[in-house]
Design an enzyme around this catalytic site. Structure first.
Site, PDB file in Angstrom:
ATOM      1  N   ASP A  40     -64.881  31.294  43.008  1.00 36.66           N
ATOM      2  CA  ASP A  40     -65.988  29.627  42.248  1.00 36.66           C
ATOM      3  C   ASP A  40     -66.984  29.921  41.133  1.00 36.66           C
ATOM      4  OD1 ASP A  40     -67.860  29.690  43.895  1.00 36.66           O
ATOM      5  OD2 ASP A  40     -66.379  29.172  45.556  1.00 36.66           O
ATOM      6  N   LYS A  63     -64.424  24.377  42.123  1.00 38.26           N
ATOM      7  CA  LYS A  63     -65.047  23.737  43.122  1.00 38.26           C
ATOM      8  C   LYS A  63     -65.887  23.262  42.795  1.00 38.26           C
ATOM      9  CE  LYS A  63     -64.971  24.539  48.098  1.00 38.26           C
ATOM     10  NZ  LYS A  63     -65.539  24.181  48.083  1.00 38.26           N
ATOM     11  N   MET A 178     -79.274  23.384  48.814  1.00 37.86           N
ATOM     12  CA  MET A 178     -78.039  22.008  48.308  1.00 37.86           C
ATOM     13  C   MET A 178     -79.212  20.955  48.171  1.00 37.86           C
ATOM     14  SD  MET A 178     -74.211  22.921  50.139  1.00 37.86           S
ATOM     15  CE  MET A 178     -75.121  22.902  51.386  1.00 37.86           C
TER      16      MET A 178
HETATM   17  N1  SAH Z   1     -72.764  30.836  50.375  1.00 39.41           N
HETATM   18  C1  SAH Z   1     -73.974  30.591  49.677  1.00 39.41           C
HETATM   19  C2  SAH Z   1     -74.693  29.338  49.704  1.00 39.41           C
HETATM   20  C3  SAH Z   1     -73.595  28.083  49.315  1.00 39.41           C
HETATM   21  S1  SAH Z   1     -74.226  26.763  49.265  1.00 39.41           S
HETATM   22  C4  SAH Z   1     -75.197  31.933  49.786  1.00 39.41           C
HETATM   23  O1  SAH Z   1     -75.633  32.472  51.002  1.00 39.41           O
HETATM   24  O2  SAH Z   1     -76.140  31.579  49.680  1.00 39.41           O
HETATM   25  C5  SAH Z   1     -74.237  26.017  47.717  1.00 39.41           C
HETATM   26  C6  SAH Z   1     -76.270  26.627  47.591  1.00 39.41           C
HETATM   27  O3  SAH Z   1     -76.413  27.575  47.637  1.00 39.41           O
HETATM   28  C7  SAH Z   1     -76.484  26.352  46.325  1.00 39.41           C
HETATM   29  O4  SAH Z   1     -77.069  24.402  46.268  1.00 39.41           O
HETATM   30  C8  SAH Z   1     -77.866  26.825  46.265  1.00 39.41           C
HETATM   31  O5  SAH Z   1     -79.158  25.628  47.174  1.00 39.41           O
HETATM   32  C9  SAH Z   1     -78.190  27.640  47.133  1.00 39.41           C
HETATM   33  N2  SAH Z   1     -77.923  28.915  46.059  1.00 39.41           N
HETATM   34  C10 SAH Z   1     -77.013  30.285  46.342  1.00 39.41           C
HETATM   35  N3  SAH Z   1     -76.988  30.869  44.930  1.00 39.41           N
HETATM   36  C11 SAH Z   1     -78.373  30.133  45.105  1.00 39.41           C
HETATM   37  C12 SAH Z   1     -79.493  31.489  43.870  1.00 39.41           C
HETATM   38  N4  SAH Z   1     -78.832  32.289  42.975  1.00 39.41           N
HETATM   39  N5  SAH Z   1     -80.287  30.887  43.748  1.00 39.41           N
HETATM   40  C13 SAH Z   1     -80.800  29.740  44.507  1.00 39.41           C
HETATM   41  N6  SAH Z   1     -79.856  28.735  44.952  1.00 39.41           N
HETATM   42  C14 SAH Z   1     -78.907  29.763  45.188  1.00 39.41           C
END
Ligand code: SAH
Length: 511
Positions: A40, A63, A178
Site C-alpha cells: 500500500d 488504502k 496519525m
Molecule cells: N505500521 C506503521 C504505522 C502505520 S500507521 C509503523 O510501524 O510505522 C501510519 C502512521 O505511521 C502515519 O500516519 C505516521 O504517523 C506514521 N509513519 C509511518 N511511516 C512514517 C515515516 N516514514 N515518517 C513519519 N511517520 C511515519
C-alpha cells in the site's frame, strides 16, 4: 479420489519506515520467494524498486487514511483468495505490520481460512523517526519510558479512548502516530491534562527517506507550526523533554550529501563498494543497470575445439565469461588450455580469470591498456604465434592490429556485445520517482541507453547530473545532450565515486 488443494503461505511483512536498508533480511527473503506482493501507500517506493523479482506480480491495494472496514475486508479476501490457490503471498506494510498496521486482522483472516502465515516484524516509524531526527525516545537524563498512541481517534462510544490526562501526568515521551489532522484535539487534551505549553514537540515527516524533515515547536504552538510549515502525513509527533536532545544529536538532516540520489549503472553491481563513501555522507545509492552483455553464437566454441592456437588474449571480465561459456558448450574445460599462454589487459581481467576458471594469467602488462599489452608483446616477441581473441563486437582495432604488425596471427572472434538492459527504462522511471539526481556511467553505450530511456519517458535530459568514467564516455554523453558534471580521475569506478563526491562538496560551498 478427491484432488488435494495446494496450500499457499502468507507472510505479513514489515517493510520498515522508508529507507530500503531498514528492512529485515527475513522480510527481503520472503519477498524474493513470493508469487505475489500486496502493498500500500506506506510501503516505500524506494524499497519496492530495490527488490525487483522477475515474474512476480505486484498489486497496489491502495488504502489511504480514512478508508474504512470495507477496504480492509477486500484486502483480507484477496490475501486469502491468492493463498488458497497455492501461491506464496507477501502482504508488505510500512513500518511494523502490527503497529497500527492491521496485521492482527489479516492474521485472523488467514487463521480462519486455515492458511499458514508468519508475521515478520519491521522497524517501526515509532522508533525510526525519532532516531533519524536525533531524538532518543528514552534517555536516562530526561525520561524513563515512552508511550505510543494514535492521534486519530474513532468517534464510536464503545472503543476505548486514549487517556490524555493520564499521559500528560506520566513524565514519559509521547509518540503520536496519525496525528497530523487532529493535532488540535490531542494537543488541547494534553494541555488540559496539565502539560506545560512550552513542552517541546517535534514533527518528523517522511522519516528516513531523502525527504525527511523535522520541525521543532512547543505543545502550545503545535497546530500553528503544522499550518505554517505545511506538515503533512506521514509524520509522527513526539512530545516531551527528549526532543531537546536534537540540538546536540541531529545527524541525518545535517549530512553534506543529503538529498542526493546516485545511481550506479554497470550490470555487475560490484561498484557498490566504490560508492559507499557517498552513502556515509548522506547520499542514497541505487543500482540501475543500463546495459547487459549478450553472448554471440558459438563460433568461439568451434575455435576452441580446433585448438590450433598458441596464445589466448582477454581484455575484460566479459571476455572471460564468454570463454567460460564457450568451453562449456564445446564440452571442454580449463585443462584444455594447459599449453596455451594467456594474456590479459589488466588486473580486473586477471581476477575474473582466476575466479571463474581457476587460471593464472601468464602475461599482465605494466600499463593496463591495449597499447600496454602490445608493447609488452613487442618486448617478448610474438612472431609466428597464433592468438585467439574473444572480443566484444565492434571492438577497437588497436590490439589485434598491433599484434598482427608484430608478426602474430590473430583470430578475433566477436563473442559478446553490450546491449540495453531490457528493464532499464522501467527502473529509471522508478529511480526518478525516488528523486534520482546523479547517474554514474562507465561506457558510451550506457550514455546511449540513459539518453534513450530519458527520451522515452519524456524527461528533460539536462536535469540529471552525469558522472563519466573517462573522456570517451563523457564525450558521448555530451553528444547525446546529457549534462556531464564529473569525469573520473583516475578512470576507474573508485575514481568516479571520488570525483562525484568532490564535485558535490564544491558545489555545496558555492551556495
Ligand atoms: N505500521 C506503521 C504505522 C502505520 S500507521 C509503523 O510501524 O510505522 C501510519 C502512521 O505511521 C502515519 O500516519 C505516521 O504517523 C506514521 N509513519 C509511518 N511511516 C512514517 C515515516 N516514514 N515518517 C513519519 N511517520 C511515519
Amino acid at each position: 479420489m478427491s484432488e488435494k488443494r495446494p496450500v499457499g503461505f502468507v507472510s505479513l511483512v514489515g517493510g520498515g519506515p522508508g529507507a530500503p536498508g531498514l528492512m529485515t533480511l527475513h522480510g527481503r527473503r520472503a519477498i524474493e520467494r513470493a508469487d505475489v506482493v500486496l502493498y500500500d501507500h506506506l510501503a516505500s517506493p524506494a524499497l519496492i524498486a530495490s527488490l525487483i523479482v522477475e515474474g512476480q506480480e505486484r498489486i497496489h491495494v491502495g488504502k489511504t487514511a480514512g478508508a474504512g472496514l470495507h477496504a480492509q475486508n477486500a484486502i483480507n479476501e484477496l490475501i486469502v483468495q491468492r493463498a488458497s490457490r497455492g501461491e506464496r503471498v507477501v502482504r508488505l506494510k510500512g513500518g511494523d505490520p502490527c503497529v497500527f498496521g492491521r496485521g492482527g486482522e489479516e492474521a485472523s483472516a488467514c487463521r480462519e481460512a486455515g492458511i499458514p502465515f508468519e508475521i515478520v516484524p519491521g522497524v517501526s516509524s515509532v522508533s525510526a523517526a525519532p532516531a533519524y531526527a536525533g531524538i532518543p525516545v528514552t534517555h536516562r537524563d530526561t525520561n524513563s519510558g515512552y508511550t505510543v498512541v494514535t492521534g486519530h481517534e474513532r468517534e464510536d462510544e464503545d472503543v476505548q479512548r486514549v487517556d490524555w490526562v493520564e499521559l500528560a501526568r506520566g513524565g514519559r515521551s509521547i509518540v503520536i502516530l496519525m496525528g497530523v489532522l487532529q493535532a488540535e484535539r490531542w494537543s488541547g487534551a494534553l494541555l488540559k491534562g496539565g502539560l506545560a505549553g512550552e513542552t517541546p514537540v517535534a514533527w518528523i515527516e517522511r522519516a528516513t527517506t531523502v525527504r525527511q524533515r523535522t520541525v521543532v515547536t512547543t505543545l502550545a504552538e503545535v497546530v500553528a507550526s503544522r499550518d505554517a510549515e505545511g506538515v503533512r502525513a506521514p509524520a509522527i509527533a513526539i512530545v516531551g523533554d527528549a526532543v531537546r536532545w536534537r540540538d546536540e544529536l541531529a545527524w541525518y538532516e545535517e549530512r553534506p550529501l543529503r538529498g542526493e540520489v546516485v545511481a550506479t549503472t554497470r550490470a555487475i553491481s560490484d561498484d557498490r563498494g566504490a560508492f559507499e563513501s557517498l552513502e556515509d555522507q548522506g547520499a542514497v545509492v541505487l543500482h540501475l543497470p543500463l546495459t547487459c552483455q549478450r553472448h554471440l553464437d558459438n563460433r568461439l566454441a568451434e575455435a576452441l575445439a580446433d585448438s590450433t592456437f598458441t596464445d589466448l588474449v582477454l581484455t575484460s571480465a566479459n571476455g572471460v565469461r564468454a570463454l567460460s561459456r564457450a568451453l562449456e558448450s564445446a564440452d571442454r574445460d580449463s585443462r584444455d588450455l594447459a599449453n596455451v599462454e594467456i594474456w590479459v589487459v589488466g588486473p580486473g581481467t586477471a581476477r575474473a580469470l582466476r575466479n571463474s576458471l581457476g587460471l593464472r594469467a601468464d602475461h599482465l602488462p605494466a600499463l593496463h591498456s591495449a597499447a600496454g599489452l602490445v608493447t609488452h608483446a613487442q618486448r617478448l616477441g610474438v612472431q609466428g604465434r597464433r592468438f585467439l581473441f574473444p572480443a566484444a563486437a565492434a571492438a577497437r582495432r588497436e590490439l589485434p592490429d598491433g599484434l598482427s604488425e608484430l608478426g602474430a596471427q590473430v583470430n578475433e572472434i566477436a563473442s559478446y556485445e553490450t546491449v540495453a538492459e531490457p528493464t532499464a527504462t522501467a527502473r529509471l522511471e522508478s529511480a526518478l520517482a525516488q528523486g534520482l539526481t546523479w547517474v554514474a556511467i562507465a561506457s558510451p553505450s550506457a550514455a546511449d541507453v540513459l539518453a534513450d530511456a530519458l527520451e522515452a519517458l519524456g524527461h528533460p535530459l539536462d536535469q540529471l547530473s552525469v558522472g563519466a568514467v573517462g573522456p570517451t564516455t563523457a564525450q558521448r554523453a555530451r553528444e547525446r545532450g546529457l549534462k556531464v558534471r564529473a569525469v573520473a580521475e583516475p578512470h576507474t569506478m573508485d575514481g568516479l565515486a571520488a570525483t562525484i563526491s568532490s564535485t558535490l562538496s564544491t558545489s555545496l560551498e558555492e551556495y
